[in-house]
Scaffold this motif. Structure first.
Motif, short mmCIF file in Angstrom:
data_model
loop_
_atom_site.label_atom_id
_atom_site.label_comp_id
_atom_site.label_asym_id
_atom_site.label_seq_id
_atom_site.Cartn_x
_atom_site.Cartn_y
_atom_site.Cartn_z
N ASP A 450 1.27 -1.40 -0.14
CA ASP A 450 0.44 -0.39 -0.15
C ASP A 450 0.84 1.42 0.37
OD1 ASP A 450 -2.49 -1.15 0.01
OD2 ASP A 450 -2.35 -1.51 2.32
N ALA A 451 2.24 1.06 -0.31
CA ALA A 451 3.00 3.07 0.37
C ALA A 451 3.20 2.49 -0.87
CB ALA A 451 4.47 1.27 0.21
N GLY A 452 2.37 4.81 -0.78
CA GLY A 452 2.77 5.17 -1.82
C GLY A 452 3.87 6.01 -1.96
N LEU A 453 3.74 7.52 -2.28
CA LEU A 453 5.18 8.43 -2.62
C LEU A 453 5.10 8.79 -1.19
CD1 LEU A 453 4.11 10.14 -6.72
CD2 LEU A 453 6.11 8.18 -5.74
N ALA A 454 4.22 8.84 -0.54
CA ALA A 454 4.76 10.08 0.68
C ALA A 454 5.41 8.36 1.59
CB ALA A 454 3.33 10.02 1.28
N VAL A 455 5.08 7.33 1.48
CA VAL A 455 5.82 6.54 2.43
C VAL A 455 7.11 6.26 1.25
CG1 VAL A 455 5.65 4.19 2.62
CG2 VAL A 455 3.54 5.27 3.14
N LEU A 456 7.29 6.56 0.81
CA LEU A 456 8.73 6.09 -0.03
C LEU A 456 9.46 7.86 0.42
CD1 LEU A 456 10.72 5.61 -1.76
CD2 LEU A 456 9.99 6.75 -3.62
N GLU A 457 8.92 9.12 0.52
CA GLU A 457 9.92 9.68 0.66
C GLU A 457 9.95 9.32 2.13
OE1 GLU A 457 10.86 11.95 -1.38
OE2 GLU A 457 9.82 11.50 -3.08
N GLN A 458 9.26 9.23 3.41
CA GLN A 458 9.70 9.40 4.26
C GLN A 458 10.74 8.76 5.03
OE1 GLN A 458 6.33 7.60 6.51
NE2 GLN A 458 6.39 8.82 9.01
N SER A 459 10.89 7.04 4.44
CA SER A 459 11.47 5.97 4.03
C SER A 459 12.33 6.48 3.63
CB SER A 459 11.06 4.26 3.78
OG SER A 459 9.60 4.60 4.14
N ALA A 460 12.29 6.96 2.50
CA ALA A 460 14.27 7.68 2.01
C ALA A 460 14.87 8.95 2.84
CB ALA A 460 14.17 8.34 0.49
N ARG A 461 13.78 9.10 3.99
CA ARG A 461 14.84 10.73 4.61
C ARG A 461 15.16 9.19 5.75
NH1 ARG A 461 10.59 13.15 3.15
NH2 ARG A 461 8.77 13.23 5.40
N ARG A 462 15.35 8.31 6.47
CA ARG A 462 15.08 7.25 7.43
C ARG A 462 16.74 6.69 7.18
NH1 ARG A 462 10.30 3.25 9.04
NH2 ARG A 462 12.58 2.99 10.57
N ASP A 463 17.25 7.05 8.40
CA ASP A 463 18.82 6.42 8.35
C ASP A 463 18.03 5.06 9.40
OD1 ASP A 463 21.32 5.23 8.65
OD2 ASP A 463 21.66 6.65 10.41
N PRO A 464 18.83 3.89 8.51
CA PRO A 464 18.68 2.41 8.30
C PRO A 464 20.05 1.48 8.94
CG PRO A 464 20.28 2.55 6.47
CD PRO A 464 19.53 3.77 6.66
N GLY A 465 20.84 2.77 9.99
CA GLY A 465 21.74 2.40 10.88
C GLY A 465 22.51 1.53 10.14
N PRO A 466 23.73 1.17 10.51
CA PRO A 466 25.18 0.24 9.92
C PRO A 466 24.33 -0.61 8.95
CG PRO A 466 24.82 -0.05 12.35
CD PRO A 466 23.75 0.92 11.84
N LEU A 467 25.07 -1.07 7.69
CA LEU A 467 24.32 -2.52 7.31
C LEU A 467 25.59 -2.88 6.37
CD1 LEU A 467 22.20 -0.36 4.53
CD2 LEU A 467 21.68 -2.75 5.67
N ASP A 468 25.84 -4.73 7.50
CA ASP A 468 26.27 -5.13 6.85
C ASP A 468 25.57 -6.62 6.07
OD1 ASP A 468 24.54 -6.78 8.56
OD2 ASP A 468 26.13 -7.29 9.91
N TRP A 469 24.90 -5.99 5.42
CA TRP A 469 24.64 -6.91 3.97
C TRP A 469 24.68 -6.87 2.79
CZ3 TRP A 469 18.60 -7.66 4.89
CH2 TRP A 469 17.89 -7.92 5.75
N ARG A 470 24.74 -7.07 1.72
CA ARG A 470 25.13 -7.25 0.67
C ARG A 470 24.48 -6.24 -0.26
NH1 ARG A 470 24.71 -12.53 -4.12
NH2 ARG A 470 25.37 -10.07 -5.97
N ARG A 471 25.18 -5.37 -0.50
CA ARG A 471 24.44 -4.00 -1.41
C ARG A 471 24.09 -4.59 -2.24
NH1 ARG A 471 23.80 0.67 1.48
NH2 ARG A 471 25.10 0.60 3.12
N MET A 472 22.64 -4.05 -3.01
CA MET A 472 22.83 -4.32 -4.95
C MET A 472 22.46 -3.06 -5.97
SD MET A 472 21.50 -8.79 -4.72
CE MET A 472 21.34 -8.90 -5.96
N ASP A 473 22.11 -3.69 -6.65
CA ASP A 473 22.31 -2.00 -7.72
C ASP A 473 20.50 -2.36 -8.27
OD1 ASP A 473 21.73 -0.20 -9.84
OD2 ASP A 473 23.41 -0.75 -10.25
N ALA A 474 19.78 -2.09 -7.52
CA ALA A 474 18.65 -2.66 -8.09
C ALA A 474 17.77 -1.63 -9.40
CB ALA A 474 17.19 -2.64 -6.65
#
Length: 482
Positions: A450-474
């Motif tokens: 159900d996530a729309g553009l407003a949810v995306l913008e809000q999520s993009a502003r969040r700091d996910p913290g340290p990431l040790d997962w493998r990053r992939m270019d989506a």
């Protein structure tokens, strides 16, 4: 026609009523297809596993077939008719004289609408696969649980019966012996889980013959028909075993990806992640049944036997978690990777959006109000995802967990599930430029998110913290396997 002599008059009447003098025949029935009705005659035969020689039994099983199938497809099954002599002495439908035969009436169906025909022409697409899984989930949900059923014992009887049938059909005795030993070992290990599922209500009087040839598009949706009517014990099974026949047929006719999608949609609708424990044995049994059935009639059953053998040798399970912002294609990637991962028919994909919808009692595509995304609701989704993942992994089945995983605690939680189950864990973090994510989210239609553009913008502003997962270019195509 191979109609028994005593039923020739009935067959002649049905041919006149339908205009069909070349009915579709099986070893137990003759189906007369007319422009506006179908009349099905049960043959007066005794075949060991059934006996239709008595008129009273043919009446009983006509009525039983109607009762089992009418609810799933209203209007497809129309009723049961008696064939009797009228005042003029001629055999007629529903005449007043003593019954001489019984027939079942159905609506006519178009051959291209059968799901095996649809699969054969490459048209059983993703939308139809989802609808098929929804149909089976609804069918099983509407069946009452059977109490006190010895699920391991009954499955053992099925196993031994199929060993005998496979040998009688001429399949290679050394391979059947080896398969039987492996299957018995699986059954011994699974017995506690099967018994627990039976106690929890998973055993029901199911369809019993749920392959693509027994599913048809009716009024725009797939519906099951021709449920196994002549053996209550044989059709009283775990719902996962009923589903396994369909999954095996999809794997063969359409491909592993289709079987995997139907499995995952079914689990998304039912929440029954525990069914994966039985899949190696259930799928193997279904393939052995196919093997000896086709071998008996002169076709090559060895490919089915090979599939049955392979099902009992699944690779070890692992857990992959796929995270990232909305629009990074997590669900697309999970569906791409799942079919090739782990035991047949591929990894269980647990998508947080689908779990949320199920917990609120709606289909994945139904939108939820904002309050469904509060802290308490999201905690329940996380708990369900972790519980289902742990259950499947402990049963030996691989899992792909699909969520944003924006919180450090949620990433740690899913990794802990793998550690607790003693399986390898891989975390994948998908990322792409924000303009591309905006375009993807805006273009979504009929998606579980159900996530729309407003949810995306809000999520993009969040700091996910340290990431040790493998990053992939989506922004680039994902690899076919991980």
């Amino acid at each position: 026609m191979s109609i028994p002599a005593g039923q020739q008059a009935a067959a002649a009447l049905l041919a006149r009523l339908t205009g069909d003098d070349t009915p579709v025949e099986t070893h137990i029935s003759a189906v007369f297809i007319g422009p506006d009705r179908v009349l099905k005659l049960k043959k007066a035969v005794a075949l060991g596993f059934l006996d239709f020689t008595a008129l009273a039994d043919r009446e009983h099983f006509c009525r039983r077939e109607y009762a089992l199938n009418a609810a799933a497809a209203p209007g497809l099954y129309r009723g049961v008719h008696r064939l009797a002599r009228g005042a003029d002495g001629a055999l007629a439908l529903d005449a007043d004289g003593p019954a001489e035969e019984w027939v079942l009436e159905m609506a006519p169906l178009q051959a291209p609408d059968f799901l095996d025909a649809i699969a054969g022409r490459g048209a059983l697409d993703a939308a139809l696969q989802d609808a098929l899984a929804d149909t089976v989930a609804a069918l099983h949900a509407g069946l009452p649980p059977v109490a006190g059923w010895d699920s391991p014992g009954r499955l053992g009887a099925v196993l031994e019966g199929n060993v005998e049938a496979a040998l009688a059909a001429g399949l290679p005795a050394p391979r059947i012996g080896a398969w039987a030993a492996a299957a018995r070992g699986w059954l011994a290990r699974l017995a506690p889980a099967l018994a627990a599922r039976a106690a929890a209500g998973a055993v029901r009087r199911c369809h019993g013959d749920l392959h693509l040839g027994n599913l048809v598009l009716w009024k725009g949706r797939p519906v099951p028909f021709d449920a196994l009517e002549f053996d209550e014990v044989l059709a009283t099974i775990d719902t996962g075993y009923d589903l396994a026949f369909l999954l095996a047929d999809l794997d063969r006719r359409v491909g592993r990806a289709a079987a995997n999608r139907v499995l995952n949609r079914y689990v998304a609708r039912t929440g029954d992640a525990g069914l994966v424990a039985g899949l190696p044995l259930w799928l193997s049994l279904r393939d052995v049944i196919r093997a000896h059935c086709v071998h008996r009639v002169g076709q090559d059953g060895l490919p089915f036997l090979a599939a049955a053998e392979a099902a009992l040798r699944p690779p070890p399970p692992r857990l992959v978690a796929v995270g990232g912002l909305q629009g990074t294609g997590k669900s697309h990637a999970a569906r791409l990777w799942a079919p090739a991962m782990g035991a047949a028919p591929g990894a269980l994909v647990l998508r947080s959006d689908e779990i949320r919808k199920r917990l609120h009692g709606v289909a994945p595509e139904c939108r939820l109000p904002p309050e469904a995304y509060g802290a308490a609701a999201s905690a329940a989704v996380r708990a369900a995802l972790e519980a289902m993942a742990g259950q499947a992994l402990r049963a030996g089945h691989s899992v792909i967990a699909d969520a944003t995983f924006l919180e450090t605690e949620m990433r740690a939680g899913i990794a802990a599930v793998a550690a607790s189950a003693g399986v390898p864990f891989q975390g994948l973090w998908l990322e792409a430029p924000l303009p591309l994510l905006r375009a993807r989210v805006a273009a979504r239609r009929g998606d579980a998110s159900d996530a729309g553009l407003a949810v995306l913008e809000q999520s993009a502003r969040r700091d996910p913290g340290p990431l040790d997962w493998r990053r992939m270019d989506a922004s680039q195509p994902m690899p076919n396997e991980i």
